[in-house]
Design an enzyme around this catalytic site. Structure first.
Site, PDB file in Angstrom:
ATOM      1  N   HIS A 168      -7.480   9.928  -1.660  1.00 31.31           N
ATOM      2  CA  HIS A 168      -6.767   9.846  -0.375  1.00 31.31           C
ATOM      3  C   HIS A 168      -7.535  10.494   0.779  1.00 31.31           C
ATOM      4  O   HIS A 168      -7.612   9.949   1.882  1.00 31.31           O
ATOM      5  CB  HIS A 168      -5.385  10.493  -0.514  1.00 31.31           C
ATOM      6  CG  HIS A 168      -4.400  10.017   0.497  1.00 31.31           C
ATOM      7  ND1 HIS A 168      -3.046  10.029   0.285  1.00 31.31           N
ATOM      8  CD2 HIS A 168      -4.558   9.505   1.734  1.00 31.31           C
ATOM      9  CE1 HIS A 168      -2.423   9.538   1.345  1.00 31.31           C
ATOM     10  NE2 HIS A 168      -3.324   9.224   2.246  1.00 31.31           N
ATOM     11  N   LYS A 175      -2.887   6.044  -3.943  1.00 25.48           N
ATOM     12  CA  LYS A 175      -3.947   7.030  -3.657  1.00 25.48           C
ATOM     13  C   LYS A 175      -3.620   8.334  -4.354  1.00 25.48           C
ATOM     14  O   LYS A 175      -2.449   8.752  -4.369  1.00 25.48           O
ATOM     15  CB  LYS A 175      -4.036   7.263  -2.136  1.00 25.48           C
ATOM     16  CG  LYS A 175      -4.007   5.965  -1.344  1.00 25.48           C
ATOM     17  CD  LYS A 175      -4.074   6.155   0.146  1.00 25.48           C
ATOM     18  CE  LYS A 175      -3.777   4.844   0.853  1.00 25.48           C
ATOM     19  NZ  LYS A 175      -2.347   4.559   1.044  1.00 25.48           N
ATOM     20  N   ASP A 231       0.842  -1.193   0.000  1.00 26.66           N
ATOM     21  CA  ASP A 231       0.000   0.000   0.000  1.00 26.66           C
ATOM     22  C   ASP A 231       0.882   1.251   0.000  1.00 26.66           C
ATOM     23  O   ASP A 231       1.713   1.429   0.883  1.00 26.66           O
ATOM     24  CB  ASP A 231      -0.882   0.007   1.255  1.00 26.66           C
ATOM     25  CG  ASP A 231      -1.812   1.203   1.281  1.00 26.66           C
ATOM     26  OD1 ASP A 231      -2.968   1.057   0.850  1.00 26.66           O
ATOM     27  OD2 ASP A 231      -1.373   2.292   1.721  1.00 26.66           O
ATOM     28  N   TYR A 245       2.936   9.947  -0.167  1.00 26.58           N
ATOM     29  CA  TYR A 245       4.048   9.375   0.617  1.00 26.58           C
ATOM     30  C   TYR A 245       5.400   9.637  -0.065  1.00 26.58           C
ATOM     31  O   TYR A 245       6.447   9.408   0.532  1.00 26.58           O
ATOM     32  CB  TYR A 245       3.893   7.861   0.807  1.00 26.58           C
ATOM     33  CG  TYR A 245       2.625   7.383   1.476  1.00 26.58           C
ATOM     34  CD1 TYR A 245       1.753   8.264   2.110  1.00 26.58           C
ATOM     35  CD2 TYR A 245       2.300   6.029   1.488  1.00 26.58           C
ATOM     36  CE1 TYR A 245       0.589   7.801   2.706  1.00 26.58           C
ATOM     37  CE2 TYR A 245       1.147   5.566   2.088  1.00 26.58           C
ATOM     38  CZ  TYR A 245       0.300   6.452   2.686  1.00 26.58           C
ATOM     39  OH  TYR A 245      -0.850   5.981   3.278  1.00 26.58           O
TER      40      TYR A 245
END
Ligand code: A2P
Length: 272
Positions: free
Chosen positions: A107, A73, A43, A48
């Protein structure tokens, strides 16, 4: 590993490696290590900033793309207008060096663009074979009610869930709408490791408190994505599904006193 069906074409393994706060070589190593242990679900998220490292970890592991479930996301900073979703979709596939992601999520809810516009743009990516399933993250019941009106299949809602924050009402709503639930921060950022009941059950089952928490999540029909950079803990988390907790003990975990959510950034919209 056990899976949960998302749609006709796609099933998600119930345990994956979360990669929030995993960056650089640490991320590459964690992803490669997890896959070598047996994880088949990774994931990540645009936000990120680790797509390249996730890609490198996958490459290093030598696993075939078809044997891996990959979630990412869309970035909340970009807004979720049709054109942005299309461009971001293309870019993140390049970054991940793949033709498709298995699951593409919004997200964070952002009501400045209609969910309808965003979801239809995501559905175009799906129709083009660039995403196999679509979903959302950090959505409340109210957001889901609005989003479902778009008529696009929402297969998953990824939210904070752990024994001290079980979100039962939201889970029941998702079950009713056939939306799978993925529990992020399943260890409540290590906080749940201090809960006395989890220690008691860890002693009883000869497991660790983390394994009790993860097993409870999956026993309750959810998917979970614990993050760890440490090979031993990556393995410990993977092994959390190799035993069963008796129903009365699961019920005791269901009844743990509830606390505030941990993940609530300024841009969150949980009061809606
Ligand atoms: P580390 O990467 O050093 O293992 P959450 O997923 O709830 O946000 O929690 C992630 C945090 O929990 C990370 O700091 C991670 O640290 C730690 N962690 C992950 N797995 C375990 C485990 N099995 N036991 C203890 N801590 C863990």
């Amino acid at each position: 590993m056990k899976t949960v069906r998302l749609n006709k074409e796609t099933e998600i393994p119930v345990l994956g490696l979360g990669t929030w706060k995993l960056n650089g070589e640490e991320c590459v190593e964690a992803v490669a290590e997890a896959i070598s242990i047996g994880y088949r679900h990774i994931d990540t998220a645009d936000a990120y900033e680790n797509h390249a490292e996730v890609r490198e970890g996958i490459r290093k592991s030598g696993i075939g793309r078809e044997d891996l479930f990959l979630t990412t996301k869309l970035h909340f900073d970009d807004g979720y207008k049709e054109e942005t979703v299309r461009k971001s979709g293309e870019r993140l596939l390049k970054e991940l060096d793949t033709d498709y992601v298995d699951l593409l999520l919004i997200h964070w809810p952002d009501r400045s663009t209609s969910f309808e516009e965003t979801l239809h743009a995501m559905d175009e990516l799906k129709k083009a074979g660039k995403a196999r399933a679509l979903g959302v993250s950090n959505f409340t019941i109210h957001h889901l009610e609005d989003a479902l009106k778009a008529g696009v299949e929402i297969t998953d809602n990824q939210v904070e869930i752990h024994p001290a924050f079980t979100q039962k009402e939201l889970r029941d709503f998702c079950a009713l709408k056939k939306i799978a639930v993925t529990a992020y921060s399943p260890l409540g950022r290590k906080h749940v490791l201090e809960l006395p009941l989890l220690h008691e059950l860890a002693d009883k089952y000869e497991k660790t408190p983390a394994q009790i928490a993860l097993n409870w999540i999956v026993s309750r029909g959810m998917i979970t994505i614990p993050k760890s950079a440490n090979p031993q803990r990556i393995k410990e988390n993977f092994d959390s599904l190799s035993f069963s907790i008796e129903e009365p003990d699961l019920v005791r975990i269901d009844e743990i006193p509830q606390e505030e959510r941990i993940v609530a950034p300024a841009y969150s919209d949980f009061d809606y």
